[in-house]
Design a protein around this motif. Structure first.
Motif, short mmCIF file in Angstrom:
data_model
loop_
_atom_site.label_atom_id
_atom_site.label_comp_id
_atom_site.label_asym_id
_atom_site.label_seq_id
_atom_site.Cartn_x
_atom_site.Cartn_y
_atom_site.Cartn_z
N LEU A 33 0.83 -1.21 0.00
CA LEU A 33 0.00 0.00 0.00
C LEU A 33 0.86 1.26 0.00
CD1 LEU A 33 -2.74 -1.19 2.51
CD2 LEU A 33 -3.04 -0.83 0.05
N LEU A 34 1.94 1.25 0.77
CA LEU A 34 2.85 2.40 0.77
C LEU A 34 3.49 2.58 -0.61
CD1 LEU A 34 4.65 1.96 4.23
CD2 LEU A 34 3.17 3.87 3.56
N ASP A 35 3.95 1.48 -1.19
CA ASP A 35 4.63 1.56 -2.49
C ASP A 35 3.68 1.99 -3.61
OD1 ASP A 35 6.95 0.79 -1.25
OD2 ASP A 35 6.96 -1.25 -2.05
N ALA A 36 2.38 1.73 -3.43
CA ALA A 36 1.39 2.12 -4.43
C ALA A 36 0.85 3.52 -4.18
CB ALA A 36 0.24 1.11 -4.43
N GLY A 37 1.33 4.20 -3.14
CA GLY A 37 0.86 5.54 -2.84
C GLY A 37 -0.53 5.58 -2.24
N LEU A 38 -0.93 4.48 -1.63
CA LEU A 38 -2.28 4.39 -1.07
C LEU A 38 -2.34 4.59 0.44
CD1 LEU A 38 -3.45 1.42 -3.29
CD2 LEU A 38 -4.41 3.73 -3.32
N MET A 39 -1.18 4.76 1.08
CA MET A 39 -1.12 5.09 2.50
C MET A 39 -0.17 6.27 2.68
SD MET A 39 -0.95 1.38 4.43
CE MET A 39 -1.42 1.95 6.06
N HIS A 40 -0.42 7.03 3.72
CA HIS A 40 0.47 8.13 4.08
C HIS A 40 1.72 7.56 4.73
CE1 HIS A 40 -2.42 11.44 3.39
NE2 HIS A 40 -3.34 10.58 3.81
N ALA A 41 2.87 7.81 4.14
CA ALA A 41 4.14 7.35 4.71
C ALA A 41 4.69 8.33 5.74
CB ALA A 41 5.17 7.13 3.61
N ASP A 42 4.31 9.61 5.59
CA ASP A 42 4.89 10.68 6.42
C ASP A 42 4.08 10.88 7.70
OD1 ASP A 42 2.69 11.57 4.99
OD2 ASP A 42 3.42 13.63 4.87
N VAL A 43 3.85 9.80 8.43
CA VAL A 43 3.07 9.90 9.66
C VAL A 43 3.95 9.63 10.87
CG1 VAL A 43 0.84 9.27 8.65
CG2 VAL A 43 2.38 7.47 9.41
N LEU A 44 3.50 10.13 12.00
CA LEU A 44 4.14 9.82 13.27
C LEU A 44 3.72 8.41 13.67
CD1 LEU A 44 5.92 11.55 15.18
CD2 LEU A 44 3.81 12.15 16.42
N ALA A 45 4.60 7.67 14.31
CA ALA A 45 4.28 6.33 14.81
C ALA A 45 5.02 6.14 16.12
CB ALA A 45 4.69 5.27 13.79
N VAL A 46 4.79 5.03 16.79
CA VAL A 46 5.47 4.79 18.06
C VAL A 46 6.93 4.41 17.84
CG1 VAL A 46 3.34 4.14 19.24
CG2 VAL A 46 4.76 2.34 18.21
N ARG A 47 7.30 4.13 16.60
CA ARG A 47 8.68 3.80 16.26
C ARG A 47 9.33 4.95 15.51
NH1 ARG A 47 10.49 -1.00 18.66
NH2 ARG A 47 11.78 -1.47 16.84
N ALA A 48 10.61 5.14 15.74
CA ALA A 48 11.33 6.26 15.14
C ALA A 48 11.33 6.19 13.62
CB ALA A 48 12.76 6.30 15.67
N GLY A 49 11.30 5.00 13.06
CA GLY A 49 11.34 4.84 11.61
C GLY A 49 10.02 5.06 10.93
N GLY A 50 8.98 5.43 11.67
CA GLY A 50 7.68 5.68 11.08
C GLY A 50 7.02 4.43 10.55
N LEU A 51 6.08 4.62 9.63
CA LEU A 51 5.27 3.49 9.17
C LEU A 51 6.08 2.48 8.37
CD1 LEU A 51 2.36 2.58 9.49
CD2 LEU A 51 1.83 3.64 7.30
N ARG A 52 7.18 2.90 7.77
CA ARG A 52 8.01 1.95 7.02
C ARG A 52 8.50 0.80 7.90
NH1 ARG A 52 7.97 0.79 1.69
NH2 ARG A 52 7.37 2.70 0.62
#
Length: 606
Positions: A361-380
């Motif tokens: 979904l990230l690679d297809a541009g269907l999810m926001h990658a630039d989000v805050l998450a509980v991990r430093a590396g974000g959603l990736r």
């Protein structure tokens, strides 16, 4: 990858719609977060009460050394197989916290009911509102206000949304969810369903049915079908609120305890000021859209069209079913897990699991990658599969290609170009249908209807052989205000039997179906509900109803003049009494009176 235009547009309109409430929410968080820690802010008697039972060394840490103090909110009980493994989690968490110079306390427990136990019984009428009770219990737990972070232990249907709603009211706290994982595979879901259908026809007895059910539900862990509980876990991964890849690791797996310990390390990494990620900021409009996309891409539970509306509102964000519908038009279906296929969640995990789906979904541009998450590396980071490294710590690896393309597929070659859920609207109101499990030749059903005032009435008609024809079964008085909106999963076997005989069959209701709802077309969550004067109260036996999932319509085939002239039926007096007394239902009367519509999250607290 550039963000898909529709995802971008839907996110922007949610942000604009939510601007006043989201701004007010963030202002409250900022005010709360600016205070000194509880051990320094509260009076001496308050502090003494809060830490009286702590071991001496922990008292020294939290009071004198001002160490972080983690509040644990647990939904443990051993009636729920999914929650039984959590009994030992608090001790593991406390032990890991001490290793890092911190402390942890069980802030409170929340109720957790199993819909599998209460399905088809009066207790199920407490189910939906138990979500709001859990949210309130979470708030009571955290209201001691001596915590610098929170760890939330929960898995199942209403428990995760309730914990999340409660935690978002303490959105200044860094927060991580800790699941327990699914039970190992037993009797397949397809085989279990076949036995249920035979039982509905009287072809097997109670002994054979119980044997099959016990072979399917056989040990600790979450049920293995992709219902609401496992959809919860997929959505938490997509929101960045877990340790990555934690969702579907079995309770007995060697890496399970280390993942729980990693949750402690993760929340302390935020708490100690290394980075800014309180839950109220992690769960923003982009995060909510990511959850919606993950639900659609996996054909998840219809219950989340109610629950995630409520979760979003807890963070000051306003979403509706039009948002789900717009996303469903462009989000491909990437997985088939029962009831959308024959695989269970263990096979889903083995094929690539949440990490594979999120990566695609990230690679297809269907999810926001630039989000805050509980991990430093974000959603990736949530695209990785966890395993034990040689040194006993954790390592994550890319899921690679699908290990079974009958279970998960890439975004370039999906099972379907669109998501698994569809908005329906017409003169019967607004509702939804889960089409991912329904054969394409059943996406349109037009037939005379039979109107039922209860599940039991439909079962009686089925057993009397009154439904052996093309029929749309209308079951009304099942909404939040009428009886708390129970799941109607017990209706699936008889309707599946009728469909198996070659009849065109569908269900239309203002109630809910289980996250396990499958191959029978079901227009559910009809809003406004019959008890609130909704159009289901105008339907009569014999009316021709057309359910068209392709066009997104649901309507009675009568003229507008006739339809508008019909009086509204009133819920039968015996139902009013039956739905309000016994099994504790009296205690929920205020919630029924104040409940909003299903599309508004059926919230009782707004």
């Amino acid at each position: 990858m550039k963000l898909h235009t529709t995802v971008e547009t839907v996110t922007a309109r949610i942000q604009e719609r939510s601007r006043p409430t989201r701004t007010a929410y963030l202002e409250r968080l900022a005010k709360t977060a600016s205070r000194p820690p509880g051990a320094q802010r509260l009076g001496c008697a308050n502090v003494a009460h809060a830490f009286a039972a702590l071991p001496v060394n922990d008292k020294l840490r939290v009071v004198a050394e001002r160490a972080p103090n983690i509040g644990i909110v647990t939904a443990f009980n051993d009636v729920l197989s999914a929650h039984a493994p959590m009994q030992q989690y608090p001790d593991i968490i406390k032990n890991e916290a001490r290793k890092h110079g911190a402390t942890a306390q069980v802030a409170g427990g929340v109720p957790a009911m199993c819909d599998g136990v209460t399905q088809g019984t009066p207790g199920m009428e407490l189910s939906l509102f138990s979500r709001d009770v859990i949210a309130m219990a979470t708030a009571v737990s955290l209201s001691h206000d001596v915590f610098d972070a929170a760890l939330l232990l929960g898995v199942c249907d209403k428990i995760v949304p309730g914990l999340l709603i409660g935690a978002l009211h303490f959105g200044h706290l860094p927060t991580v969810f800790i699941p327990a994982g699914p039970m190992t595979s037993g009797l397949s879901n397809n085989e279990k369903s076949k036995v249920r259908e035979k039982a509905a026809q009287g072809l097997v007895g109670r002994e054979e049915l119980l044997e099959a059910e016990s072979a399917a539900y056989h040990s600790s862990g979450t049920c293995t079908f992709y219902g609401t509980a496992n959809s919860n876990q997929m959505l938490l991964e997509a929101m960045g609120l877990h340790v990555p890849g934690t969702a579907f690791i079995n309770p007995g797996a060697a890496v399970r305890e280390e993942l729980t310990r990693e949750a402690v390390r993760t929340v302390l990494d935020i708490t100690k000021g290394k980075r800014f990620a309180p839950i109220g900021h992690v769960v923003d409009e982009r995060c909510i859209v990511n959850a919606m996309v993950a639900l659609l891409a996996t054909g998840g539970s219809t219950n989340h069209l109610i629950h995630w509306v409520a979760v979003a509102r807890a963070a000051g964000i306003v979403i509706d079913w039009d948002d789900f519908s717009a996303l469903s038009d462009v989000v491909p279906l990437l997985s088939r897990v029962y009831p959308n296929g024959s695989a269970d969640v263990n096979q889903f995990q083995a094929a690539g699991g949440p990490g594979y789906v999120i990566r695609e979904l990230l690679d297809a541009g269907l999810m926001h990658a630039d989000v805050l998450a509980v991990r430093a590396g974000g959603l990736r980071e949530f695209t990785g599969i966890p395993a034990a490294a040689p040194n006993g710590m954790l390592q994550w690896t890319d899921p690679g290609v699908s290990k079974d393309d009958s279970v998960v597929r890439p975004a370039s070659a999906p099972f379907s170009a669109t998501g698994g859920l569809k908005l329906l609207q017409g003169n019967l109101g607004r509702g939804v249908i889960k089409v991912s499990a329904v054969p394409e030749d059943r996406h349109v059903v037009e037939a005379p209807c039979r109107v039922f005032d209860s599940q039991e009435a439909l079962h009686h008609a089925f057993n009397a052989n009154e439904l052996n024809q093309d029929v749309i079964c209308v079951v009304r008085w099942q909404g939040p205000q009428a009886n708390g909106m129970p799941e109607l999963h017990k209706l699936t076997p008889p309707l599946a039997v009728l469909q198996g005989k070659g009849f065109k069959v569908a269900l239309v209701t203002d109630g809910r179906m289980s996250g396990a709802s499958g191959k029978v077309p079901a227009a559910i969550h009809l809003s406004p509900e019959a008890a609130a004067g909704g159009p289901l109260a105008r339907v009569r036996d014999g009316d021709i109803i057309r359910l068209d999932a392709n066009a997104g319509t649901l309507a009675v085939r009568v003229t507008d003049a006739e339809w508008n002239a019909r009086p509204l039926a009133v819920m039968p007096a015996e139902l009013c009494e039956d739905n309000s007394v016994g099994m504790g239902r009296e205690l929920f009367a205020g919630m029924r009176r104040s409940a909003l519509t299903a599309e508004q999250g059926a919230c009782s607290w707004l």
